[in-house]
Design a protein around this motif. Structure first.
Motif, PDB file in Angstrom:
ATOM      1  N   ILE A  50      23.734  38.688  78.524  1.00  0.00           N
ATOM      2  CA  ILE A  50      25.038  39.034  77.959  1.00  0.00           C
ATOM      3  C   ILE A  50      25.727  37.750  77.512  1.00  0.00           C
ATOM      4  O   ILE A  50      25.931  36.833  78.309  1.00  0.00           O
ATOM      5  CB  ILE A  50      25.927  39.780  78.971  1.00  0.00           C
ATOM      6  N   GLY A  92      31.006  46.229  72.993  1.00  0.00           N
ATOM      7  CA  GLY A  92      29.624  45.806  73.160  1.00  0.00           C
ATOM      8  C   GLY A  92      28.861  45.784  71.851  1.00  0.00           C
ATOM      9  O   GLY A  92      29.053  46.648  70.980  1.00  0.00           O
ATOM     10  N   GLU A 101      31.113  41.448  73.890  1.00  0.00           N
ATOM     11  CA  GLU A 101      29.897  41.128  74.634  1.00  0.00           C
ATOM     12  C   GLU A 101      28.662  41.488  73.818  1.00  0.00           C
ATOM     13  O   GLU A 101      28.508  42.644  73.392  1.00  0.00           O
ATOM     14  CB  GLU A 101      29.869  41.860  75.979  1.00  0.00           C
ATOM     15  N   TYR A 133      24.834  42.084  74.001  1.00  0.00           N
ATOM     16  CA  TYR A 133      23.752  42.395  74.931  1.00  0.00           C
ATOM     17  C   TYR A 133      22.416  42.164  74.224  1.00  0.00           C
ATOM     18  O   TYR A 133      22.180  42.695  73.132  1.00  0.00           O
ATOM     19  CB  TYR A 133      23.833  43.855  75.387  1.00  0.00           C
ATOM     20  N   PRO A 191      28.995  49.068  81.568  1.00  0.00           N
ATOM     21  CA  PRO A 191      28.900  48.627  80.170  1.00  0.00           C
ATOM     22  C   PRO A 191      30.256  48.676  79.486  1.00  0.00           C
ATOM     23  O   PRO A 191      31.208  49.289  79.995  1.00  0.00           O
ATOM     24  CB  PRO A 191      27.933  49.641  79.561  1.00  0.00           C
ATOM     25  N   ASN A 207      30.734  50.639  71.850  1.00  0.00           N
ATOM     26  CA  ASN A 207      29.553  49.848  71.535  1.00  0.00           C
ATOM     27  C   ASN A 207      29.026  50.139  70.133  1.00  0.00           C
ATOM     28  O   ASN A 207      29.120  51.271  69.640  1.00  0.00           O
ATOM     29  CB  ASN A 207      28.441  50.149  72.548  1.00  0.00           C
TER      30      ASN A 207
END
Length: 513
Positions: free
Chosen positions: A106, A117, A182, A184, A205, A209
């Motif tokens: 991450i 995300g 973030e 991933y 999470p 996203n």
């Protein structure tokens, strides 16, 4: 990941008149949910400042052969570990924080309990280096001007590099953020999802996203992955007819999610007339190349098609299906290899929608048709295995489709020969019904491409969107374009890389501001 649909074709037609990425200076007046001025200026900063750096970072990332090793888990794999160290160094250089959780890395920007995300993966599919002009793990910037060729260039190291510089640009401009961003990077997307499933049981999470592993404008539905595998056994196959032509060997394919580019066959006791017939039938096939060589009375045939992601079989030319069809110039005895050829021709043919496989073929109005393509013909100790890749939309239950597959197999066996090791594995399709970020994604995409009123699409591939809250895929491939991930000619154009950089930067500003 990743389905050429009518919608995609219409979108592409609209896109054809759009201005190049580098010339996007003013938003079309009719763009709904157009990005804010700060988002546009940050995106412009990204593309003018980092157009060379992003390519250099991509070159670093693709230099690691991050194909999965079935004997070494990712968190113990020295190449995967080295790749993560390179990511750590890039993150530090760009002023981003970094955390290594084993299979998942991450990389973050900012603080806050609310998070956005960006979901990617660092592992890649297997590759046949002999088919590349240069090493597939060296970024080839010169062989085809304008293209950046390497394994992972499109799937998924190009998106990782793009996300890094989008975050860097937001940091440069000191854009005020109310949410943490973030990135991933999961190291098993192409091989094993279970470590990510386990990780997400204890790791919270982000609330919203986007996955950078499919295509634009945004993907809100993915077909279910399936495999039908059968073995034509040595036991039970007929003996080779003495002195008569018969199929002595048949093989092809590389891995399950690639449309096979290569296939081979050997015809024992062949004749020049038989070769002439096979040549003539093969010559009628578009996109295929054949070579023939004699070894005594045996005729060896090599077929070359075009590899593609198995979720988009229409983008490739299936060498396995086509070679079997080229051999359909006479009835073949059910030797083991002959049984494979008969099975392929009678149950699959050269189509891609399962039309010949009993009653399994169907389609959904949004997700499109089920695709059904042989991908690997594997030599086993007990026979020859035929593995068929299925990508299926909503509209049938797993039980119904499984029953239909088994019924078709039973019918074929009743009139031909008994199969062994029958495996039918089918997963459900996925549909995202809760994606509040969609208006933002559509607005940014429309602004930077000039495409009017873009709409979400469905794809045949499966991504980690399924595992993250409110996730949808956003690029990196344009609608209607051939997706090159999983092929032996994987690339991303420099133009597309920079367009993606602008769109990802603007989207992250809008979602996190």
């Amino acid at each position: 990941m990743i389905r050429k649909t009518l919608l995609a074709s219409l979108l592409l037609a609209t896109f054809a008149g759009a201005a190049p990425a580098s010339s996007q200076a003013a938003a079309p007046a009719a763009v709904r949910n157009a990005p804010s001025d700060v988002a546009v200026k940050t995106a412009k900063h990204a593309v003018t400042t980092y157009r060379k750096d992003i390519v250099d970072t991509l070159a670093k990332l693709v230099s690691f052969n991050t194909v999965a090793d079935k004997d070494v888990p990712s968190d113990k794999n020295p190449v995967h570990i080295a790749f993560k160290e390179a990511l750590k160094a890039e993150a530090a250089r760009l002023g981003l924080d970094y955390a290594d959780h084993g299979w998942t890395v991450i990389i973050g920007l900012g603080q806050g309990s609310e998070r956005v995300g960006v979901i990617t993966h660092g592992d890649v599919q297997p590759v046949d280096a002999s088919k590349w002009k240069k090493s597939p793990f060296v970024l080839d910037r010169t062989s085809e001007p304008g293209k950046l060729l390497a394994r992972g260039a499109e799937d998924d190291k190009g998106p990782i590099a793009t996300a890094l510089y989008a975050m860097k640009s937001i940091r440069d401009r000191q854009v005020p953020l109310s949410k943490r961003i973030e990135l991933y990077v999961y190291m098993g997307e192409e091989s094993d999802w279970q470590p990510l499933v386990e990780f997400l049981k204890t790791h919270q999470p982000p609330q919203m996203n986007i996955t950078l592993d499919a295509e634009y404008p945004a993907v809100t539905a993915e077909k279910g992955y399936g495999t039908v595998a059968v073995t034509v056994p040595k036991a039970g196959a007929v003996a080779a007819p003495a002195g008569e032509p018969h199929v002595a060997a048949f093989g092809g394919g590389f891995f399950g999610s690639q449309i096979p580019e290569d296939a081979t066959a050997t015809i024992a006791n062949a004749t020049p007339e038989l070769e002439k017939q096979i040549r003539a039938r093969g010559a009628k096939q578009e996109g295929m190349q054949y070579s023939f060589a004699w070894e005594g009375s045996s005729l060896n045939i090599k077929a070359k098609g075009v590899s593609a992601h198995s979720s988009k079989p229409e983008d490739g030319v299936n060498a396995v299906s086509m070679l079997a069809d080229a051999l359909a110039v006479r009835p073949w005895a059910n030797t083991t290899a002959g049984g494979v050829v008969n099975f392929l021709n009678e149950m699959v043919g050269t189509g891609i929608y399962g039309e010949k496989f009993g009653n399994i073929a169907y389609r959904d109005g949004f997700m499109g048709p089920m695709t059904f393509a042989p991908t690997v013909i594997r030599q086993r100790d007990d026979g020859i295995e035929v593995s068929i890749n299925m990508r299926r939309p909503q509209g049938k239950t797993i039980a119904q489709l499984t029953d239909e597959v088994n019924a078709a197999l039973a019918q074929w066996q009743s009139r031909q020969l008994q199969l062994a090791n029958v495996k039918v594995q089918i997963s459900d399709p996925w549909v995202q019904k809760n994606a509040p970020q969609l208006p933002t994604l559509m607005g940014v995409f429309s602004y930077f491409t000039g495409m009017k009123d873009p709409q979400p699409v469905a794809v045949g591939g499966g991504t980690n969107s399924r595992l993250f809250p409110s996730a949808v895929s956003f690029g990196p491939a344009m609608p209607g374009k051939v997706y090159t991930g999983h092929s032996e000619h994987e690339f991303i154009t420099e133009k597309q890389l920079l367009l993606n950089l602008q769109m990802y930067t603007a989207v992250l500003v809008e979602l996190a501001k």
